[in-house]
Design an enzyme around this catalytic site. Sequence first.
Site, PDB file in Angstrom:
ATOM      1  N   LEU A 145       0.884  -1.165   0.030  1.00  0.00           N
ATOM      2  CA  LEU A 145      -0.059  -0.023   0.095  1.00  0.00           C
ATOM      3  C   LEU A 145       0.901   1.094  -0.088  1.00  0.00           C
ATOM      4  CD1 LEU A 145      -2.708  -1.008   2.821  1.00  0.00           C
ATOM      5  CD2 LEU A 145      -3.198  -0.749   0.224  1.00  0.00           C
ATOM      6  N   ASP A 146       0.604   2.408  -0.841  1.00  0.00           N
ATOM      7  CA  ASP A 146       1.672   3.428  -0.832  1.00  0.00           C
ATOM      8  C   ASP A 146       1.534   4.316   0.504  1.00  0.00           C
ATOM      9  OD1 ASP A 146      -0.661   5.390  -1.024  1.00  0.00           O
ATOM     10  OD2 ASP A 146      -0.908   4.869  -2.960  1.00  0.00           O
ATOM     11  N   TYR A 147       2.285   5.318   0.579  1.00  0.00           N
ATOM     12  CA  TYR A 147       2.679   5.901   1.743  1.00  0.00           C
ATOM     13  C   TYR A 147       1.172   6.718   2.254  1.00  0.00           C
ATOM     14  CZ  TYR A 147       5.245   9.242   4.873  1.00  0.00           C
ATOM     15  OH  TYR A 147       5.813  10.106   5.870  1.00  0.00           O
ATOM     16  N   SER A 154      -1.779   5.473   1.846  1.00  0.00           N
ATOM     17  CA  SER A 154      -3.004   4.688   2.009  1.00  0.00           C
ATOM     18  C   SER A 154      -2.957   3.913   3.423  1.00  0.00           C
ATOM     19  CB  SER A 154      -3.093   3.707   0.765  1.00  0.00           C
ATOM     20  OG  SER A 154      -2.989   4.325  -0.366  1.00  0.00           O
ATOM     21  N   ARG A 160      -5.430   4.616  -7.816  1.00  0.00           N
ATOM     22  CA  ARG A 160      -5.197   5.802  -8.034  1.00  0.00           C
ATOM     23  C   ARG A 160      -5.164   6.572  -9.363  1.00  0.00           C
ATOM     24  NH1 ARG A 160      -4.523   8.367  -3.089  1.00  0.00           N
ATOM     25  NH2 ARG A 160      -3.674   6.781  -1.393  1.00  0.00           N
TER      26      ARG A 160
END
Length: 287
Positions: A121-123, A125, A220
């Site tokens: 999961l990105d920063y 999220s 996204r």
Amino acid sequence: MSKTKENGKRSTARKEESVRLNKFISHNSRYSRREADRLIEEGDVEVNGKVVNDLATKVNENDIVKVKGRQIKPKSMHEMTMIVYHKPKGELVTKSDPRGRRTIYDSLPKKFAHFVPVGRLDYASEGLILLTDSARVADILMHSKLERVYNLKIRGSITPSMERAMREGMKIKGKKGAHEQSKIDEMEFAPFFAYQILKNESNYSKVRVAIGEGKNRELRRFFAHFDREIVDLHRVSFGGISLNNLPKGKTRFLSQKEYDDLHAFIKSRQNEDRKSVQNSSEKEERE
């Protein structure tokens, strides 16, 4: 099939299964890769009875690897341990960050330092991250079509064209919504498994989506194509394993039912792989 062909095939298979020595040690013991590198450099690692100092050494499951005289045995996928972690915003899913940002391993108990994440999961999220001490299980799950469910808050409304793309899938070009360093300039999206619009207004909308892929910043990029920014992204389940009431920054082990379902899925994938190899061999023999 001739013996030469058969031997060549086996040799290729072994080559494909080979991994770097430090990775083998870290995935099958409590040592991290950095610790494994130090042990190799200090002469504490043997491969097939010989001390190895070369960090580029590769091994497979047939090799006998010992650390300080103790054999490191490959773990069976059914002996693996898996945990659920509720990742908060502001953490990276990586071991370390050159910019010094916080990672999930800063929050995880030290006993899970050698666990590998199933996807990312990105920063910005948050939500469910699965971690396991079996690299093979992580790889199987990452490349599976298991359902991933997300709750999204989007700036703007949900339009009919967005709904159609969720139902039918689409292919896009461009890097809108991608990470600034991404080199991927086109992406194809499979139809969503399902979606539910919870709120649809001109300022903000909320939607729950279920997809079967785990591409980098996929959601996204999907909504950015329609000039919609995802303000909040929260993954709530993966392959039927849910967060439930797990607080942010905390972990839990799988329930017995979750383990049983996971083992059944892994077994089915192994059977599919064996059947695929068998069919490939039969085709090669016919040719």
